[in-house]
Design a protein around this motif. Structure first.
Motif, mmCIF file in Angstrom:
data_model
loop_
_atom_site.group_PDB
_atom_site.id
_atom_site.type_symbol
_atom_site.label_atom_id
_atom_site.label_comp_id
_atom_site.label_asym_id
_atom_site.label_seq_id
_atom_site.Cartn_x
_atom_site.Cartn_y
_atom_site.Cartn_z
ATOM 1 N N GLY A 1 0.734 -1.183 -0.111
ATOM 2 C CA GLY A 1 0.060 0.180 0.047
ATOM 3 C C GLY A 1 0.907 1.384 0.189
ATOM 4 O O GLY A 1 0.334 2.252 -0.271
ATOM 5 N N GLN A 2 2.024 1.174 0.339
ATOM 6 C CA GLN A 2 3.103 2.375 0.482
ATOM 7 C C GLN A 2 3.482 2.560 -1.045
ATOM 8 O O GLN A 2 4.253 3.561 -1.254
ATOM 9 N N CYS A 3 3.519 1.648 -1.981
ATOM 10 C CA CYS A 3 4.109 1.864 -3.321
ATOM 11 C C CYS A 3 3.177 2.481 -4.128
ATOM 12 O O CYS A 3 2.009 2.661 -4.191
ATOM 13 N N ALA A 4 3.761 3.415 -5.025
ATOM 14 C CA ALA A 4 2.859 4.227 -5.885
ATOM 15 C C ALA A 4 2.133 3.215 -6.913
ATOM 16 O O ALA A 4 2.758 2.096 -7.187
ATOM 17 N N ARG A 5 1.098 3.494 -7.452
ATOM 18 C CA ARG A 5 0.301 2.723 -8.259
ATOM 19 C C ARG A 5 -0.683 3.599 -8.877
ATOM 20 O O ARG A 5 -1.104 4.640 -8.536
ATOM 21 N N SER A 6 -1.251 2.963 -9.979
ATOM 22 C CA SER A 6 -2.275 3.913 -10.804
ATOM 23 C C SER A 6 -3.570 3.664 -10.138
ATOM 24 O O SER A 6 -3.835 3.226 -8.909
ATOM 25 N N ASP A 7 -4.716 4.382 -10.352
ATOM 26 C CA ASP A 7 -6.108 4.467 -10.117
ATOM 27 C C ASP A 7 -6.610 3.062 -9.836
ATOM 28 O O ASP A 7 -6.301 2.139 -10.819
ATOM 29 N N THR A 8 -6.937 2.425 -8.703
ATOM 30 C CA THR A 8 -7.435 1.134 -8.395
ATOM 31 C C THR A 8 -8.637 0.542 -9.487
ATOM 32 O O THR A 8 -8.734 -0.400 -9.601
ATOM 33 N N ARG A 9 -9.303 1.839 -9.909
ATOM 34 C CA ARG A 9 -10.401 1.221 -10.629
ATOM 35 C C ARG A 9 -9.996 1.248 -12.399
ATOM 36 O O ARG A 9 -11.030 0.791 -12.922
ATOM 37 N N ILE A 10 -9.008 1.635 -12.539
ATOM 38 C CA ILE A 10 -8.603 1.816 -14.158
ATOM 39 C C ILE A 10 -7.438 0.708 -14.352
ATOM 40 O O ILE A 10 -6.307 0.934 -13.738
ATOM 41 N N HIS A 11 -7.782 0.044 -15.329
ATOM 42 C CA HIS A 11 -6.486 -1.005 -15.781
ATOM 43 C C HIS A 11 -6.898 -1.549 -17.102
ATOM 44 O O HIS A 11 -8.028 -1.588 -17.387
ATOM 45 N N ARG A 12 -5.823 -2.108 -17.707
ATOM 46 C CA ARG A 12 -6.121 -2.816 -18.924
ATOM 47 C C ARG A 12 -5.479 -4.118 -18.814
ATOM 48 O O ARG A 12 -4.638 -4.505 -19.757
ATOM 49 N N CYS A 13 -5.831 -4.901 -18.111
ATOM 50 C CA CYS A 13 -5.418 -6.328 -17.782
ATOM 51 C C CYS A 13 -6.536 -7.424 -17.739
ATOM 52 O O CYS A 13 -7.640 -7.039 -17.711
ATOM 53 N N TRP A 14 -5.870 -8.442 -17.883
ATOM 54 C CA TRP A 14 -6.641 -9.829 -17.760
ATOM 55 C C TRP A 14 -6.301 -10.655 -16.798
ATOM 56 O O TRP A 14 -5.065 -10.573 -16.355
ATOM 57 N N HIS A 15 -6.963 -11.462 -16.190
ATOM 58 C CA HIS A 15 -6.283 -12.374 -15.074
ATOM 59 C C HIS A 15 -5.168 -13.251 -15.904
ATOM 60 O O HIS A 15 -4.450 -13.880 -14.899
ATOM 61 N N SER A 16 -5.163 -13.443 -17.002
ATOM 62 C CA SER A 16 -3.942 -13.911 -17.441
ATOM 63 C C SER A 16 -2.575 -13.229 -17.159
ATOM 64 O O SER A 16 -1.505 -13.817 -17.325
ATOM 65 N N GLU A 17 -2.710 -11.952 -16.721
ATOM 66 C CA GLU A 17 -1.747 -11.138 -16.338
ATOM 67 C C GLU A 17 -1.383 -11.038 -14.769
ATOM 68 O O GLU A 17 -0.968 -10.075 -14.320
ATOM 69 N N ASP A 18 -2.353 -11.801 -14.132
ATOM 70 C CA ASP A 18 -1.791 -11.912 -12.550
ATOM 71 C C ASP A 18 -0.635 -12.058 -12.152
ATOM 72 O O ASP A 18 0.109 -13.096 -12.621
ATOM 73 N N ALA A 19 -0.197 -11.234 -11.000
ATOM 74 C CA ALA A 19 1.244 -11.317 -10.618
ATOM 75 C C ALA A 19 1.197 -12.051 -9.452
ATOM 76 O O ALA A 19 0.444 -12.397 -8.753
ATOM 77 N N GLY A 20 2.285 -12.705 -9.366
ATOM 78 C CA GLY A 20 2.509 -13.601 -8.318
ATOM 79 C C GLY A 20 3.971 -13.497 -7.434
ATOM 80 O O GLY A 20 4.845 -12.531 -8.064
ATOM 81 N N VAL A 21 4.437 -14.084 -6.443
ATOM 82 C CA VAL A 21 5.671 -13.930 -6.024
ATOM 83 C C VAL A 21 6.117 -15.375 -5.520
ATOM 84 O O VAL A 21 5.506 -16.100 -4.830
ATOM 85 N N ILE A 22 7.427 -15.266 -5.424
ATOM 86 C CA ILE A 22 8.072 -16.370 -4.544
ATOM 87 C C ILE A 22 8.806 -15.891 -3.306
ATOM 88 O O ILE A 22 9.911 -15.230 -3.787
ATOM 89 N N CYS A 23 8.650 -16.015 -2.217
ATOM 90 C CA CYS A 23 9.480 -15.601 -1.011
ATOM 91 C C CYS A 23 10.599 -16.200 -0.541
ATOM 92 O O CYS A 23 10.329 -17.599 -0.796
#
Length: 156
Positions: free
Chosen positions: A134-156
């Motif tokens: 939440g402290q990182c810069a990001r675009s408006d939460t209601r506006i995006h040009r994405c599909w679920h095929s572009e969902d982000a993941g992480v490995i910690c």
């Protein structure tokens, strides 16, 4: 982790202690740890800085608790994060927020499968030093040009 002790806390702001505020009975709640909260205090005042910690984050559909598709809770609904500009710096912040330390790797293109809810965040830009997504810069939460095929993941 552990017990959830308080729920429905309703302070007006003049109380000297959190326990002076109206709240549910000890240990009675309808919460999960995804709803745990935090407070950031300012040395200049006793004002709570709303929104500084940002929304709760979780990892889903990984093989362990240290990996998965990144989801955030906004407006009472879990949703995914688009992988546009998703980097290891962003992954490091997510892992730090979840209590993990060490190397973190970003995964893109629905590496951990496609989400089913809304896509809440896009173009997240962390420097890598933040404590929460939440402290990182990001675009408006209601506006995006994405599909679920572009969902982000992480490995910690």
């Amino acid at each position: 982790q552990g017990f959830i002790l308080l729920d429905d806390v309703a302070c007006v702001g003049t109380e000297l202690s959190l326990l002076d505020c109206p709240h549910s009975n000890w240990g009675q709640h309808d919460c999960s740890h995804a709803e745990d909260l935090g407070v950031r205090c300012s040395p200049e005042s006793n004002t709570v800085m709303d929104g500084t910690l940002g929304p709760p984050v979780r990892l889903v559909d990984g093989e362990s608790t240290k990996e998965g598709r990144v989801e955030v809770l906004l407006n009472g609904q879990w949703g995914s994060v688009c992988d546009d500009d998703w980097t290891d710096r962003d992954a490091t912040v997510v892992c730090r927020q979840l209590g993990f330390s060490g190397t973190a790797k970003a995964r893109a293109m629905a590496y951990f499968g496609e989400g089913h809810g809304p896509i809440h965040l896009d173009n997240v830009e962390c420097s890598g030093t933040e404590h929460t997504l939440g402290q990182c810069a990001r675009s408006d939460t209601r506006i995006h040009r994405c599909w679920h095929s572009e969902d982000a993941g992480v490995i910690c």
